[in-house]
Design a protein around this motif. Structure first.
Motif, short mmCIF file in Angstrom:
data_model
loop_
_atom_site.label_atom_id
_atom_site.label_comp_id
_atom_site.label_asym_id
_atom_site.label_seq_id
_atom_site.Cartn_x
_atom_site.Cartn_y
_atom_site.Cartn_z
N LEU A 101 -8.84 -1.04 -5.50
CA LEU A 101 -8.95 0.29 -6.10
C LEU A 101 -7.70 1.13 -5.81
N ALA A 102 -7.27 1.11 -4.55
CA ALA A 102 -6.09 1.90 -4.19
C ALA A 102 -4.88 1.43 -5.00
N GLY A 103 -4.78 0.12 -5.18
CA GLY A 103 -3.66 -0.42 -5.95
C GLY A 103 -3.65 0.09 -7.38
N LEU B 44 -4.37 2.96 -8.28
CA LEU B 44 -3.95 4.37 -8.31
C LEU B 44 -2.53 4.55 -7.78
N ALA B 45 -1.92 3.44 -7.37
CA ALA B 45 -0.69 3.55 -6.59
C ALA B 45 0.56 3.56 -7.45
N ASP B 46 0.56 4.35 -8.46
CA ASP B 46 1.74 4.46 -9.32
C ASP B 46 1.87 5.92 -9.75
N PRO B 47 3.09 6.46 -9.70
CA PRO B 47 3.25 7.89 -10.01
C PRO B 47 2.74 8.25 -11.40
N SER C 290 -1.03 8.31 -11.37
CA SER C 290 -1.61 9.45 -10.66
C SER C 290 -1.46 10.72 -11.49
N LEU D 103 -4.68 12.90 -12.50
CA LEU D 103 -4.81 14.32 -12.18
C LEU D 103 -5.08 15.11 -13.46
N ASN E 84 4.86 11.42 -18.49
CA ASN E 84 6.25 11.08 -18.79
C ASN E 84 6.45 9.57 -18.92
N VAL F 133 -11.78 2.21 -13.17
CA VAL F 133 -11.39 3.57 -12.81
C VAL F 133 -11.64 4.52 -13.98
N ILE G 202 -9.94 10.76 -6.16
CA ILE G 202 -8.70 11.46 -6.53
C ILE G 202 -8.58 12.77 -5.76
N LEU H 103 -7.72 12.09 -2.15
CA LEU H 103 -6.31 11.71 -2.04
C LEU H 103 -5.42 12.93 -2.17
N ALA H 104 -5.72 13.76 -3.15
CA ALA H 104 -4.91 14.95 -3.37
C ALA H 104 -4.97 15.86 -2.16
N ALA I 242 -2.97 14.15 0.67
CA ALA I 242 -1.54 14.17 0.37
C ALA I 242 -1.00 15.59 0.51
N SER J 160 0.13 9.02 -5.51
CA SER J 160 0.45 7.60 -5.65
C SER J 160 1.10 7.05 -4.38
N LEU K 157 0.51 7.94 -1.33
CA LEU K 157 -0.58 7.68 -0.37
C LEU K 157 -1.39 6.46 -0.79
N ALA K 158 -1.76 6.40 -2.06
CA ALA K 158 -2.56 5.28 -2.54
C ALA K 158 -1.81 3.98 -2.32
N ALA L 13 -2.83 0.22 -0.54
CA ALA L 13 -3.10 -0.76 -1.60
C ALA L 13 -2.76 -2.18 -1.19
#
Lengths: 226, 226
Positions: A11-13, A15-18, A21, A25, A43, A61, A84, A87-88, A91, B9, B11-12, B16
DNA sequence: TCATCACTTCACGTCACGCTGAAACATCGC
DNA sequence: GCGATGTTTCAGCGTGACGTGAAGTGATGA
């Protein structure tokens, strides 16, 4: 090996991209957005966004609804919204230690915002607690929240809502660290607040503006001083 | 671009990895563990584990204390614990949709467990609420929880605790979706429960066993029926 | 002082992942 | 039907991350 552990890393993986995320959000307030909007918000090129969305969809997700040539994406369930937000929150706590600081947007967000389509922030938690204190709402077993007869009357009188058989659910508020009201009932109330002009959306932000009429109603009907 | 968003991201990404998540779940109950134990818990070589731990340390997920030739790692703060719990909760929800199911361990975990060194699960939330109902504890501004004079007396009488000036904090419980008591006060109470034999650890599990003495005390002193 | 233990650092091979450009598919408005 | 638009698929490329083996720190204890 010891595989009775929940698979957090998968799961974390996801979400692990800018880019992801940023899309998540954007979806956090509960709206459904088409892929192109999400690509813009993050973007990303259309192809890249599509790739990310497909993976998050497959990973549970997100969920999707096809409407003509658009595909509307949303968070799969409220648990994902919680992840989310958590995490927010974490962070953000780190950012405070770092040079960054954002005094204004944060206060706005803490005061009133939408969380997955219902009211959150101080507005959400105080409303929930005041409705319980006035006997309009009561906690059932677990996280279920039941509207009382008096509560249904009050919603009808104050917000013009026909609450019918809507069920409520307690939802944790990350900035306030207490429950606010979610579920179909919470969504209906949020909708009524917007429809009655008690709150309005700030374009491009998740935070809500409480209008003068809203402040007055909260004060006189429930004794809430935001 | 729009960089006022929290960097979820990063943090995630730090979470991950299967090895990391196993280490984090091992740390979730709040104990501090040396690198070698964590490596074993995660089925990793010492070098690999060290690498992971260094990154999570640098990323603010963990903190560390040097004790001789051992380095004891722990979660950096309770927000990180919340993130892990939220992820576990969401990942678990997905697993229910999948073939996997674990009826027993889950009920145990929901009933009573440690969360970051204080009591959680039904035990934690009901204790927190009953103490408020009896006037032993009251919520202060925000998430702060203050022990009343009556509360200090009760802790002394029932648990033999000298509560001194310990501060409490409300902490969200993911399985129960309500607050339980955390902070120094929560940790002291958890410690007293263990010391008095009201609960005991199940070896190798995060869940706690409530003893007959514990059930009796909760029932007679606070009216809690677990 | 020396062997041992706990842990970290470095260099290297491998592999998965994300981005891009090109192309295919589906739907809508005309 | 036709072009335009929204979205997905595919092949190829580059980057970054993980794990391993080997070497290096630092503390312990005989």
């Amino acid at each position: 090996m010891n595989d009775d552990l929940p698979d957090i890393s998968r799961l974390a993986g996801l979400l692990a991209d800018p880019g992801r995320s940023r899309m998540l959000l954007a979806l956090l307030e509960g709206r459904m957005l088409p892929a192109s909007d999400l690509a813009r918000a993050a973007n990303l090129s259309a192809q890249a966004a599509s790739n990310h969305l497909a993976r998050m969809l497959d990973g549970g997700v997100l969920r999707v609804e096809n409407r003509g040539r658009y595909r509307y994406y949303a968070l799969a369930n409220s648990q994902m919204a919680h992840v989310i937000e958590a995490l927010a929150c974490a962070a953000h706590g780190q950012d405070v230690l770092r040079p960054t600081l954002r005094p204004k947007g944060d206060a706005e967000l803490r005061l009133a915002r939408t969380c997955y389509r219902h009211l959150a922030g101080q507005l959400g938690t105080q409303l929930c607690e005041a409705m319980q204190a006035h006997g309009y709402l009561q906690r059932d077993t677990g996280s279920a929240m039941m509207l009382t007869v008096a509560g249904a009357d009050w919603l009808q009188q104050a917000l013009g809502m026909d609450s019918g058989q809507l069920a409520g659910k307690a939802c944790l508020d990350w900035s306030e660290r207490r429950d606010h009201l979610a579920g179909p009932l919470g969504e209906a109330i949020c909708h009524a607040f917007l429809a009655q002009g008690l709150v309005c959306r700030r374009p491009g932000r998740r935070s809500l503006q409480v209008t003068a009429a809203g402040l007055r109603l909260l004060q006189t009907q429930l004794g809430i001083q935001l």
